[in-house]
Design a protein around this motif. Sequence first.
Motif, short mmCIF file in Angstrom:
data_model
loop_
_atom_site.label_atom_id
_atom_site.label_comp_id
_atom_site.label_asym_id
_atom_site.label_seq_id
_atom_site.Cartn_x
_atom_site.Cartn_y
_atom_site.Cartn_z
N VAL A 1 -45.29 55.27 71.92
CA VAL A 1 -46.34 56.25 72.23
C VAL A 1 -47.26 56.39 71.02
N LEU A 2 -48.54 56.13 71.23
CA LEU A 2 -49.53 56.22 70.15
C LEU A 2 -49.90 57.68 69.94
N ALA A 3 -49.49 58.21 68.80
CA ALA A 3 -49.63 59.65 68.60
C ALA A 3 -50.23 59.98 67.24
N GLY A 4 -50.96 59.01 66.66
CA GLY A 4 -51.40 59.21 65.27
C GLY A 4 -52.88 59.42 65.08
N GLY A 5 -53.64 59.56 66.17
CA GLY A 5 -55.11 59.67 66.04
C GLY A 5 -55.53 61.00 65.44
N PHE A 6 -56.75 61.02 64.89
CA PHE A 6 -57.30 62.24 64.27
C PHE A 6 -57.72 63.27 65.31
N GLY A 7 -58.02 62.81 66.54
CA GLY A 7 -58.53 63.74 67.54
C GLY A 7 -59.84 64.36 67.10
N THR A 8 -60.75 63.51 66.58
CA THR A 8 -61.99 64.05 65.99
C THR A 8 -62.82 64.84 67.00
N ARG A 9 -62.76 64.44 68.27
CA ARG A 9 -63.60 65.13 69.25
C ARG A 9 -63.07 66.53 69.56
N LEU A 10 -61.85 66.79 69.13
CA LEU A 10 -61.29 68.13 69.36
C LEU A 10 -61.33 69.00 68.11
N PRO B 1 -51.97 68.32 65.31
CA PRO B 1 -52.28 67.05 65.98
C PRO B 1 -52.47 67.29 67.47
N LYS B 2 -53.28 66.46 68.08
CA LYS B 2 -53.58 66.64 69.50
C LYS B 2 -52.31 66.74 70.35
N MET B 3 -51.28 65.97 69.95
CA MET B 3 -50.03 65.94 70.75
C MET B 3 -49.35 67.31 70.80
N LEU C 1 -42.42 56.86 68.44
CA LEU C 1 -43.68 57.56 68.26
C LEU C 1 -44.41 56.94 67.07
N ALA C 2 -45.59 56.38 67.32
CA ALA C 2 -46.39 55.80 66.24
C ALA C 2 -47.22 56.93 65.66
N VAL C 3 -46.89 57.35 64.43
CA VAL C 3 -47.52 58.55 63.88
C VAL C 3 -48.29 58.26 62.60
N ARG D 1 -44.08 55.15 61.08
CA ARG D 1 -45.07 55.88 60.27
C ARG D 1 -46.07 54.94 59.64
N GLU D 2 -47.33 55.28 59.79
CA GLU D 2 -48.38 54.44 59.21
C GLU D 2 -48.85 55.04 57.88
N GLN D 3 -49.18 54.17 56.96
CA GLN D 3 -49.70 54.61 55.66
C GLN D 3 -51.21 54.80 55.73
N ARG D 4 -51.81 54.17 56.74
CA ARG D 4 -53.26 54.32 56.97
C ARG D 4 -53.45 54.18 58.47
N PRO D 5 -54.58 54.68 59.02
CA PRO D 5 -54.73 54.61 60.48
C PRO D 5 -54.84 53.17 60.96
N LEU D 6 -54.07 52.82 61.95
CA LEU D 6 -54.06 51.44 62.44
C LEU D 6 -54.70 51.28 63.81
N GLY D 7 -55.30 52.37 64.32
CA GLY D 7 -56.01 52.28 65.60
C GLY D 7 -55.05 52.20 66.77
N THR D 8 -55.49 51.57 67.85
CA THR D 8 -54.65 51.52 69.06
C THR D 8 -53.85 50.22 69.16
N ASN E 1 -50.96 55.62 75.35
CA ASN E 1 -51.68 56.62 74.56
C ASN E 1 -50.97 57.95 74.74
N GLY E 2 -50.83 58.67 73.66
CA GLY E 2 -50.11 59.94 73.76
C GLY E 2 -50.97 61.08 74.27
N ASP E 3 -52.27 60.85 74.46
CA ASP E 3 -53.13 61.96 74.86
C ASP E 3 -53.44 61.94 76.35
P1 GTP Z 1 -60.88 60.90 68.81
O1 GTP Z 1 -60.83 60.82 67.32
O2 GTP Z 1 -61.47 62.19 69.29
O3 GTP Z 1 -61.51 59.70 69.47
O4 GTP Z 1 -59.37 60.99 69.37
P2 GTP Z 1 -58.10 60.07 69.07
O5 GTP Z 1 -57.74 60.14 67.64
O6 GTP Z 1 -57.04 60.53 70.03
O7 GTP Z 1 -58.58 58.61 69.39
P3 GTP Z 1 -58.45 57.80 70.76
O8 GTP Z 1 -58.78 58.71 71.90
O9 GTP Z 1 -59.19 56.55 70.63
O10 GTP Z 1 -56.91 57.47 70.75
C1 GTP Z 1 -56.17 57.07 71.87
C2 GTP Z 1 -54.69 57.25 71.52
O11 GTP Z 1 -54.35 56.43 70.38
C3 GTP Z 1 -54.32 58.67 71.14
O12 GTP Z 1 -53.06 58.96 71.69
C4 GTP Z 1 -54.27 58.64 69.62
O13 GTP Z 1 -53.35 59.56 69.07
C5 GTP Z 1 -53.83 57.22 69.34
N1 GTP Z 1 -54.37 56.73 68.07
C6 GTP Z 1 -55.68 56.57 67.73
N2 GTP Z 1 -55.78 56.08 66.49
C7 GTP Z 1 -54.50 55.91 66.04
C8 GTP Z 1 -53.95 55.41 64.81
O14 GTP Z 1 -54.64 55.05 63.86
N3 GTP Z 1 -52.58 55.37 64.74
C9 GTP Z 1 -51.77 55.79 65.74
N4 GTP Z 1 -50.46 55.72 65.59
N5 GTP Z 1 -52.26 56.26 66.91
C10 GTP Z 1 -53.62 56.31 67.05
#
Ligand code: GTP
Length: 363
Positions: free
Chosen positions: A5-14, A22-24, A52-54, A78-85, A105-107
């Motif tokens: 489960v990808l759960a490490g995003g910044f959730g910038t839009r929120l 965290p959004k989760m 959980l990818a955090v 656990r990631e040391q830097r954001p690794l995206g999706t 995606n965890g969101d």
């Molecule tokens: P925004 O910043 O508002 O776009 O939200 P977000 O951080 O949730 O980005 P996005 O909607 O693209 O992410 C889709 C899913 O991937 C979400 O569940 C995020 O938590 C997760 N995600 C995004 N970037 C990363 C990352 O760098 N590492 C991990 N582990 N998960 C990520």
Amino acid sequence: MKALVLAGGFGTRLRPLSCSRPKMLFPIANKPLIDYTLEALSKEESVDTVILAVYYMAESLVRYLGPTKYDLGILYSREQRPLGTGGPVKKAKDMLNGESFMVMNGDLLTDFDYKRLIDYHKEKGGIATIALTQVNDPSRYGSVELDWEGRITRFVEKPEFGKAPSNLINAGIYIMEPEIFDYIPDGRKVRIETEVFPKLAEEQKLYGFESHGFWMDIGEHHDYLSANERVLERNNLNECGEKTQIAPSTVIKKPCNFGDNVRIGADCVIGPNVSLGNNVQIGKGCKIENSVVFEGATIEDYSSVKGAILGENSVLERWVKVESGSLVGDYAQISDGVTITEGVTICPSKTIEESILTPKQVM
Ligand code: GTP
């Protein structure tokens, strides 16, 4: 099967709500978003472990969930830097044991049938299968084109209105084979949707499975409010936590969800579609509808809140009016008689003493 489960995003839009959680862990009908995902996965027989990818605010997730929940084992990558999706998938390679696995995606909030997706993936024999969902307007997402055998032939990112090849979009849930690791670069941020899937599609190794049922992703504030509404509507109940006290003259319109130790004074009208977190205090004569109020917030006498989000420990003094699409940050304070018009965002800990009558962000 393991589910990553990808759960490490910044959730910038929120932001600013996601600056402090965290959004989760955003509450939806008073239960954190991640719990909905875990509960749904625990019902899928073949899934026994969740990884959980955090990254962003990882510790608060680890502290909240611990090593097991809903009879699922929980491991953390656990990631040391954001690794995206995509990067998190490669990073978890050693934890995935060389078997087929699920990624999501965890969101998301969804009641998709994971078993049908897994069976379809096995039947088709691709390297990955993407769950697809139908939306009315794919222009906010990316649209997918399929051939008659269910292979994905093309992705169109954010198509112009009327120009999408279909109304099917990537629902953010995948079944993958270990061969996928060969397609994901090591140690850097990778966007799986644009860097990995198009290549697999070109090689005809990517399938799409149209899933039916409830699905929504929580990207922006209005998605978060709608998710809260949808979950409340589905339960269609008024639910109250422990030691919550509501004055007898107050009217509660179904559905609502109140946490523990909430106090609601006389002659209020609360609901429909209102979630109040633990320890929320509401004075007399207040009106609240279609809103989420985070824990510890105070709404004093004769104030009204409509289609808005009030952050943790925020305070609305008397005769305050907060209108649709507005957000009051954690610990912000709105003084007596102030009106906050539609679409205003107030940053955490701000004190607002005058009405804000045009949409804007107040820093
Ligand atoms: P925004 O910043 O508002 O776009 O939200 P977000 O951080 O949730 O980005 P996005 O909607 O693209 O992410 C889709 C899913 O991937 C979400 O569940 C995020 O938590 C997760 N995600 C995004 N970037 C990363 C990352 O760098 N590492 C991990 N582990 N998960 C990520």
